[in-house]
Design an enzyme around this catalytic site. Structure first.
Site, PDB file in Angstrom:
ATOM      1  N   PHE A   1      10.232  34.889  47.688  1.00  0.00           N
ATOM      2  CA  PHE A   1      10.473  35.733  48.862  1.00  0.00           C
ATOM      3  C   PHE A   1      10.852  34.930  50.099  1.00  0.00           C
ATOM      4  O   PHE A   1      11.470  35.449  51.028  1.00  0.00           O
ATOM      5  CB  PHE A   1       9.253  36.609  49.147  1.00  0.00           C
ATOM      6  CG  PHE A   1       8.137  35.937  49.907  1.00  0.00           C
ATOM      7  CD1 PHE A   1       7.995  36.140  51.277  1.00  0.00           C
ATOM      8  CD2 PHE A   1       7.220  35.122  49.265  1.00  0.00           C
ATOM      9  CE1 PHE A   1       6.957  35.540  51.986  1.00  0.00           C
ATOM     10  CE2 PHE A   1       6.183  34.525  49.962  1.00  0.00           C
ATOM     11  CZ  PHE A   1       6.053  34.731  51.329  1.00  0.00           C
ATOM     12  N   LYS A   2      10.513  33.644  50.110  1.00  0.00           N
ATOM     13  CA  LYS A   2      10.838  32.814  51.267  1.00  0.00           C
ATOM     14  C   LYS A   2      12.346  32.741  51.513  1.00  0.00           C
ATOM     15  O   LYS A   2      12.798  32.455  52.620  1.00  0.00           O
ATOM     16  CB  LYS A   2      10.283  31.403  51.082  1.00  0.00           C
ATOM     17  CG  LYS A   2       8.793  31.340  50.731  1.00  0.00           C
ATOM     18  CD  LYS A   2       7.910  31.825  51.845  1.00  0.00           C
ATOM     19  CE  LYS A   2       6.434  31.797  51.459  1.00  0.00           C
ATOM     20  NZ  LYS A   2       5.813  30.499  51.469  1.00  0.00           N
ATOM     21  N   ASP A   3      13.146  33.016  50.468  1.00  0.00           N
ATOM     22  CA  ASP A   3      14.604  32.960  50.635  1.00  0.00           C
ATOM     23  C   ASP A   3      15.107  33.971  51.658  1.00  0.00           C
ATOM     24  O   ASP A   3      16.110  33.727  52.329  1.00  0.00           O
ATOM     25  CB  ASP A   3      15.301  33.229  49.295  1.00  0.00           C
ATOM     26  CG  ASP A   3      15.165  32.071  48.321  1.00  0.00           C
ATOM     27  OD1 ASP A   3      15.124  30.916  48.772  1.00  0.00           O
ATOM     28  OD2 ASP A   3      15.113  32.333  47.100  1.00  0.00           O
TER      29      ASP A   3
ATOM     30  N   THR B  38       7.799  27.695  50.147  1.00  0.00           N
ATOM     31  CA  THR B  38       8.526  27.445  51.387  1.00  0.00           C
ATOM     32  C   THR B  38       9.337  26.162  51.298  1.00  0.00           C
ATOM     33  O   THR B  38      10.463  26.085  51.791  1.00  0.00           O
ATOM     34  CB  THR B  38       7.547  27.365  52.580  1.00  0.00           C
ATOM     35  OG1 THR B  38       7.024  28.663  52.841  1.00  0.00           O
ATOM     36  CG2 THR B  38       8.250  26.881  53.836  1.00  0.00           C
TER      37      THR B  38
END
Length: 494
Positions: free
Chosen positions: A111-113, A144
């Protein structure tokens, strides 16, 4: 309207959003916040009639008001293009009676993308008006780091230095960082845990002597952690877009409230949901899901934040955190902007290892946030049951959230579980949860076996790691992290 940001601990130093993004963290150690947050609301009907890109432009236009419309449009197009494996960017899919928000379709399968494909774009625009070279310094509990490396690799006048806890990330997470190519990237393991790395990164930002030495060479430091408002703001988009998808699917009617359950470590992902609520999203509750490192669950239950506990290494390593930095922003907003209180609480945390919030403040937090915990056994059971009963393969972090959500009493609202990573980033633990013996198997052997057992396919960017050379093998003690950053700056810029 006042469009400036200031520290959670003082209102004396006001900066624009571009300046806040370049700085990453305030000089006094606080996080940047905006007192006008919530004064402007998103048009929910319009959101539900449009796609991810347009919603992203509108969200960022509110949260980053000194960026021009054409600047944001260019940033959005660059951040959410062909590097995603679906045009939806963050699709919502059925999960039994609930829904799954899939946040892992970007280039690093986490999800950090969503934020770290955007942050380099935002920072490049901000840097154009500043003129200095920027070294991104970030600590990672697993995801991250690679997302920052992927986002910033090759970006002109920018470098990125990533620290991760040695032996406390998955094999795939380690290889994602250790094989990262690029003349402007540096990776180093530290002897310690994520909290050690994160605390030292904050100390590096507060090192005035280091800042002066770097400034003399035209270099400034900034952060890619969610303490940076440029990391946090893009994450608000997927809450609104998820709601729009639910409306279009007929799962909710426009204006009905939705509950979101979020696997949480540093509190940034769930805080973005709170920002969305302030911008007008109909949020019933935000459920904070913790693993065995359950400092946030205890805090939301009792009002006492106490990091004085054993650090547990779990199968959901990105959540193995005892100091959740973004909680400071929530304390600021929930206390109606009481900088003195926030500064006092953070001082207590630093000096005593704990703090206690006033009863009234806790009551306000509990109106919005629910919580729960799931240990590794519950996480494994959830992975197995979700696959066997629902046909959905989920990673351990998502399983923590699903386990907690299953325990939350139904209140009639539609419920969304945030899925934060591909299960193939944690193939060994997922395969073991499905009942297979993984003893003696390498991470890639587990990946192959998981594909065979489930009939699913690992993302190419993960399966392809086995063919890449390891480029980064540095390890240091916490005390040497500052020196590593300075040497990285010299190598990249000087």
């Amino acid at each position: 309207m006042n469009s400036f940001y200031h520290s959670t601990r003082s209102k004396l130093d006001s900066v624009t959003s571009k300046q806040a993004i370049l700085r990453g963290i305030a000089p006094d150690g606080g996080l940047y916040v905006a007192d006008w947050l919530g004064q402007t609301k998103m048009d929910l009907a319009a959101v539900c009639a449009q796609g991810f890109h347009q919603t992203a432009r509108q969200v960022l236009g509110i949260l980053l008001p000194d960026y021009a419309e054409d600047e944001l449009a260019a940033c959005v197009e660059a951040a959410y293009g062909s590097q995603w494996d679906t045009p939806a960017v963050t699709p919502v899919t059925p999960l039994g009676a609930d829904w799954l928000l899939e946040l892992y379709h970007g280039p690093t399968s986490a999800f950090k993308d969503v934020a770290l494909q955007m942050l380099p774009q935002l920072m490049s625009v901000a840097r154009a008006g500043d003129g200095r070279d920027v070294m991104i310094v970030t600590a990672t509990s697993g995801d991250t780091g690679k997302a920052a490396l992927d986002g910033f690799a090759g970006v002109p006048h920018t470098g990125v230095t990533v620290f991760y806890p040695e032996g406390k990330v998955s094999d795939v997470q380690h290889l994602q960082m250790a094989t990262q190519a690029g003349d402007n990237v540096a990776v180093c393991a530290i002897r310690g845990n994520f909290d050690d790395a994160q605390s030292e990164v904050k100390s590096i930002f507060a090192d005035e002597a280091l800042a002066q030495r770097l400034a003399a060479s035209g270099v400034a430091l900034s952060s890619a952690n969610s303490i940076n408002v440029g990391r946090l703001a893009p994450q608000v988009t997927y809450y609104f877009d998820a709601y729009a998808q639910l409306v279009r699917a007929g799962a909710v009617k426009l204006g009905e409230k939705v509950t979101f359950c979020v696997p949480t470590g540093n509190f940034g992902d769930v805080l973005a949901g709170y920002y969305a609520k302030l911008l007008g999203l109909p949020v019933a509750r935000l459920v904070v899901a913790s693993n065995k490192n359950d400092v946030l669950t205890d805090f939301i239950t009792t009002g006492t934040y106490d990091r004085r506990r054993d650090f547990a290494k779990t199968i959901s390593p990105s959540m193995d955190i005892l100091v959740s930095s973004n909680l400071e922003r929530l304390l600021y907003y929930m206390s109606d902007g009481d900088c003195e209180l926030v500064a006092s609480l953070m001082a207590d945390l630093g000096e005593k290892g704990f703090y206690q919030v006033p009863e009234g403040l806790l009551a306000k937090i509990q109106e919005v946030f629910a919580c729960g915990r799931a240990n590794d056994d519950a996480t494994r059971a959830e992975i197995a049951s979700t696959w066997n009963e629902l046909g959905a393969l989920i990673d351990p972090h998502t399983a923590v959230a699903k386990s907690v959500l299953d325990a939350v009493p139904a209140d009639g609202t539609v419920r969304v579980c945030l899925s934060t990573a591909s299960p193939y980033k944690f193939s060994s633990d997922v395969l073991a949860a499905l009942g297979q013996d993984t003893s003696g198997m390498s991470g890639f052997a587990c990946m192959d076996a998981l594909e065979k057992a489930t009939g699913t396919t690992a993302p190419a960017q993960l399966s392809g790691l086995r063919d890449l050379p390891v480029l980064h093998e540095d390890v240091c003690d916490r005390a040497k992290m500052g020196a590593f950053v300075e040497s990285s700056c010299a190598r990249v810029f000087l």
